[in-house]
Design an enzyme around this catalytic site. Sequence first.
Site, PDB file in Angstrom:
ATOM      1  N   SER A 101     -11.649  14.478   2.984  1.00  0.00           N
ATOM      2  CA  SER A 101     -10.957  15.448   3.842  1.00  0.00           C
ATOM      3  C   SER A 101     -10.348  14.805   5.084  1.00  0.00           C
ATOM      4  O   SER A 101     -10.275  15.446   6.134  1.00  0.00           O
ATOM      5  CB  SER A 101     -11.948  16.532   4.279  1.00  0.00           C
ATOM      6  OG  SER A 101     -13.070  15.928   4.933  1.00  0.00           O
ATOM      7  N   ASN A 104      -6.850  12.714   6.755  1.00  0.00           N
ATOM      8  CA  ASN A 104      -5.483  13.241   6.867  1.00  0.00           C
ATOM      9  C   ASN A 104      -4.797  13.341   5.502  1.00  0.00           C
ATOM     10  O   ASN A 104      -4.107  14.324   5.214  1.00  0.00           O
ATOM     11  CB  ASN A 104      -4.653  12.447   7.875  1.00  0.00           C
ATOM     12  CG  ASN A 104      -4.415  11.006   7.465  1.00  0.00           C
ATOM     13  OD1 ASN A 104      -5.051  10.458   6.566  1.00  0.00           O
ATOM     14  ND2 ASN A 104      -3.489  10.370   8.152  1.00  0.00           N
ATOM     15  N   TRP A 105      -4.980  12.347   4.618  1.00  0.00           N
ATOM     16  CA  TRP A 105      -4.372  12.411   3.302  1.00  0.00           C
ATOM     17  C   TRP A 105      -5.053  13.472   2.451  1.00  0.00           C
ATOM     18  O   TRP A 105      -4.398  14.242   1.735  1.00  0.00           O
ATOM     19  CB  TRP A 105      -4.422  11.036   2.649  1.00  0.00           C
ATOM     20  CG  TRP A 105      -3.754  10.861   1.313  1.00  0.00           C
ATOM     21  CD1 TRP A 105      -4.169  10.009   0.333  1.00  0.00           C
ATOM     22  CD2 TRP A 105      -2.570  11.497   0.797  1.00  0.00           C
ATOM     23  NE1 TRP A 105      -3.315  10.076  -0.757  1.00  0.00           N
ATOM     24  CE2 TRP A 105      -2.324  10.982  -0.489  1.00  0.00           C
ATOM     25  CE3 TRP A 105      -1.701  12.452   1.314  1.00  0.00           C
ATOM     26  CZ2 TRP A 105      -1.256  11.385  -1.285  1.00  0.00           C
ATOM     27  CZ3 TRP A 105      -0.624  12.864   0.526  1.00  0.00           C
ATOM     28  CH2 TRP A 105      -0.415  12.336  -0.759  1.00  0.00           C
ATOM     29  N   PHE A 160     -16.702   4.045   0.303  1.00  0.00           N
ATOM     30  CA  PHE A 160     -17.684   5.123   0.178  1.00  0.00           C
ATOM     31  C   PHE A 160     -17.728   5.721  -1.228  1.00  0.00           C
ATOM     32  O   PHE A 160     -18.526   6.621  -1.500  1.00  0.00           O
ATOM     33  CB  PHE A 160     -17.381   6.235   1.189  1.00  0.00           C
ATOM     34  CG  PHE A 160     -17.401   5.773   2.622  1.00  0.00           C
ATOM     35  CD1 PHE A 160     -18.466   5.052   3.124  1.00  0.00           C
ATOM     36  CD2 PHE A 160     -16.338   6.054   3.467  1.00  0.00           C
ATOM     37  CE1 PHE A 160     -18.480   4.619   4.449  1.00  0.00           C
ATOM     38  CE2 PHE A 160     -16.342   5.629   4.791  1.00  0.00           C
ATOM     39  CZ  PHE A 160     -17.417   4.900   5.278  1.00  0.00           C
ATOM     40  N   LYS A 181      -0.508  -3.112  -1.100  1.00  0.00           N
ATOM     41  CA  LYS A 181       0.562  -2.840  -0.125  1.00  0.00           C
ATOM     42  C   LYS A 181      -0.005  -2.677   1.277  1.00  0.00           C
ATOM     43  O   LYS A 181       0.686  -2.936   2.269  1.00  0.00           O
ATOM     44  CB  LYS A 181       1.378  -1.625  -0.554  1.00  0.00           C
ATOM     45  CG  LYS A 181       0.571  -0.331  -0.712  1.00  0.00           C
ATOM     46  CD  LYS A 181       0.538   0.504   0.545  1.00  0.00           C
ATOM     47  CE  LYS A 181      -0.371   1.685   0.373  1.00  0.00           C
ATOM     48  NZ  LYS A 181      -0.401   2.551   1.587  1.00  0.00           N
TER      49      LYS A 181
END
Length: 359
Positions: A12, A14-15, A99, A209
Amino acid sequence: MGEKSSVCIVGSGNWGSAIAKIVGQNVVEKSDMFEERVNMYMYEEKFEGQKLTEVVNQRHENVKYLPGVKLPENVVAMPDLIAASKNADILIFVMPHQFVRGTCKVMQEHIKDSALAVSLIKGFDKAPEGKPGISMISSMIEDILGIDCAVLMGANLAPEVAEEQFCEATIGCKNLADGELLKNLFEKPYFRCSICMDVQTIEMCGALKNVVGIGAGIVDGMGLGHNTKAAVLRLGLMEMVKFGEMFIDGSQEVTFFESCGVADLVATCHGGRNRMLGEAVVKSTKENPNWTIRELEKEILRGQSFQGPLVAKEIHEVLQERGKVDDFPLFKAIYKICQREMPPQEFIDCLRCHPEHMD
């Protein structure tokens, strides 16, 4: 799976919150395919004296990690991982990659055998001890949970997705049916998804990236211009392709031209958090020669983490095992700078002397 698929978002930040907005809207619009409620597992923490899950559910906004963006009311933040995930048909993993193993271990005995996982996580791990190479996050999820895991990667900076600015993403999956299901779950007019079967290359692009993005930020921190950054992108992409050829069976060059490849690389090198880190590394070195990545995370990211330095460390260890570190001078330099073993000012020397420029 049943007639309607229920969805749980595991993570949960920002993405995770940006994707929750999309998924929450889509399950309502496609109620013939999906259950309306979307559980979003959220690690419980305090925000202004309240539990963050309670604040999110009251305000329908992730006030800590994606402030100012309204979440659909059918997205429900839950602090209990097992309760959130046990009845889900689709498990969307979107959390820092370090995690994932522990999270899956908690879920292991409680999820549906028929569930489908999809990883939005841009990182990977070293292979288990005794095995050379790298371990993809999707493979880790499959091994621990015993279910299939697809991936979604692309040029998807979370704030821009949340603002509904047009972008593309790549869904990597083993079969077309799963890809079509996930396309229905994720796609919006402003969030266009393509389906590709080269799953591991797609996932690898999402991890590597971030390392190149740190290099782009170092260029910015040194006050250099677009030409130098373009060289970082090009040489970084070449090392990404070479890494794929070395470690992924059947890696296809054409996959690097999907959104998960060159597009995500460009977005990260111009606007991602790892670019921000590279710039901060240069400035922090001037102000405080004893800075650490952890200190920069606390200062910049509101408790979230940079994935680039950890990926740089993981690939450095893998390349060391193969005796191939010097074949990837860009990756090597970025690792050493993050470890404070090389001044960031020496980064340009690695570009200047890259094997690509040698006769």
